[in-house]
Design an enzyme around this catalytic site. Structure first.
Site, PDB file in Angstrom:
ATOM      1  N   HIS A 191     -81.075 154.794  18.048  1.00 51.65           N
ATOM      2  CA  HIS A 191     -81.268 155.984  19.209  1.00 51.65           C
ATOM      3  C   HIS A 191     -81.823 157.098  18.170  1.00 51.65           C
ATOM      4  O   HIS A 191     -82.063 156.964  17.113  1.00 51.65           O
ATOM      5  CB  HIS A 191     -79.859 156.588  19.706  1.00 51.65           C
ATOM      6  CG  HIS A 191     -79.020 155.519  20.539  1.00 51.65           C
ATOM      7  ND1 HIS A 191     -79.257 155.065  21.704  1.00 51.65           N
ATOM      8  CD2 HIS A 191     -77.984 154.845  20.241  1.00 51.65           C
ATOM      9  CE1 HIS A 191     -78.341 154.370  22.280  1.00 51.65           C
ATOM     10  NE2 HIS A 191     -77.681 154.097  21.085  1.00 51.65           N
TER      11      HIS A 191
ATOM     12  N   CYS B 285     -79.741 149.385  21.662  1.00 54.50           N
ATOM     13  CA  CYS B 285     -78.353 149.502  21.777  1.00 54.50           C
ATOM     14  C   CYS B 285     -77.643 148.594  22.796  1.00 54.50           C
ATOM     15  O   CYS B 285     -77.770 147.489  22.966  1.00 54.50           O
ATOM     16  CB  CYS B 285     -77.575 150.689  21.749  1.00 54.50           C
ATOM     17  SG  CYS B 285     -75.865 150.819  21.180  1.00 54.50           S
TER      18      CYS B 285
HETATM   19  N1  GLN Z   1     -71.643 149.825  24.901  1.00 55.15           N
HETATM   20  C1  GLN Z   1     -72.062 149.418  23.705  1.00 55.15           C
HETATM   21  C2  GLN Z   1     -71.343 149.704  22.514  1.00 55.15           C
HETATM   22  O1  GLN Z   1     -70.509 150.702  22.329  1.00 55.15           O
HETATM   23  C3  GLN Z   1     -73.317 150.229  23.584  1.00 55.15           C
HETATM   24  C4  GLN Z   1     -73.276 151.565  23.360  1.00 55.15           C
HETATM   25  C5  GLN Z   1     -74.774 152.385  23.241  1.00 55.15           C
HETATM   26  O2  GLN Z   1     -75.631 151.944  23.980  1.00 55.15           O
HETATM   27  N2  GLN Z   1     -74.809 153.448  22.348  1.00 55.15           N
HETATM   28  O3  GLN Z   1     -71.259 148.907  21.631  1.00 55.15           O
END
Ligand code: GLN
Length: 245
Positions: A197, A93
């Site tokens: 995740h 992510c």
């Molecule tokens: N900041 C990023 C987004 O919201 C990554 C979020 C994350 O790693 N879950 O797209």
């Protein structure tokens, strides 16, 4: 057999159990008498990517991405070189977004990426949240018959891959890279980027082993991994599939 894993910014990057990926790789190595050494790496620490077999980066919010981007940029050249040399890199992510050209936040600010992968990410108005099931184009076995990946996503960033790149998987349920083109994650050399995740690897043991195989092969070790009893892992994987089909 000995392998070295650098865990980048564990104090800043790590959401929804991402650290479990590192624990899974460690356990799957231990069960096979492979000595996987794990080095957490934080801001300003001196490291030599030529010594790494696997690099792991978890997810993080825009705030964390901004905090570490300068430090990461200072390592960009070296990391890019190592990736071109076959370094195994798993990024989740927020970490995945940082591998690309840039991440444009909702207020239009562009967080520069490492430019390791030909992709870019733009924050959209909607958060993409929920359980994901994605089909792996090229079944990844191992000894399991799994040709899906399962995980949990929570992001507003929409990632678009350049034309030369292949996604890691094809979305069956959920949003993946951008909620538009059905793609999820990316594969490039020995890089795996994904929005999943959960953590990802405990419920996707076939992917964990592919990552380990790539690292062993690169060091010239025998990459025929002894079969493990993954009945619990496969049960966890299939529970998600069954819940949503
Ligand atoms: N900041 C990023 C987004 O919201 C990554 C979020 C994350 O790693 N879950 O797209």
């Amino acid at each position: 057999m000995k392998l070295t894993l650098y865990h980048l910014y564990p104090d800043l990057l790590g959401l929804y159990g991402d650290r479990g990926n590192v624990l899974t790789l460690k356990a799957r190595c231990r069960w096979r008498d492979i000595d996987l050494r794990i080095h957490p790496v934080s801001l300003g620490e001196n490291i030599d990517f030529t010594q790494a077999d696997i690099v792991f980066m978890g997810g993080g919010s825009d705030r964390e991405q901004n905090i570490l981007v300068q430090d990461l940029s200072s390592r960009a050249q070296e990391l890019k070189q190592a990736v071109e040399d076959g370094l195994v890199l798993l990024a989740i992510c927020g970490g995945y977004q940082l591998l690309g050209k840039y991440y444009q936040t909702a207020d239009g600010h562009k967080v520069p990426g490492l430019e390791i992968i030909d992709c870019y990410t733009v924050a959209g108005p909607k958060r993409m949240i929920g359980n994901v099931i994605a089909k792996v184009g090229n079944p990844t076995h191992g000894e399991t018959d799994l040709n899906t990946l399962v995980g949990f996503e929570n992001h507003s960033g929409k990632t678009y891959l350049g034309p030369e790149l292949s996604p890691l998987a094809e979305i069956v349920r959920g949003y993946g890279n951008n909620g538009e083109d059905g793609s999820e994650g990316v594969r490039y050399k020995n890089v795996w980027g994904t929005y999943l995740h959960g953590p990802l690897l405990p419920k996707n043991p076939h992917l964990a082993d592919n990552i380990l195989r790539a690292a062993l092969k690169r060091r010239g070790y025998n990459s025929d991994l002894p079969v493990l009893d993954d009945s619990l892992e496969i049960k966890a994987h299939k529970a998600i599939i069954n819940r949503f089909s």
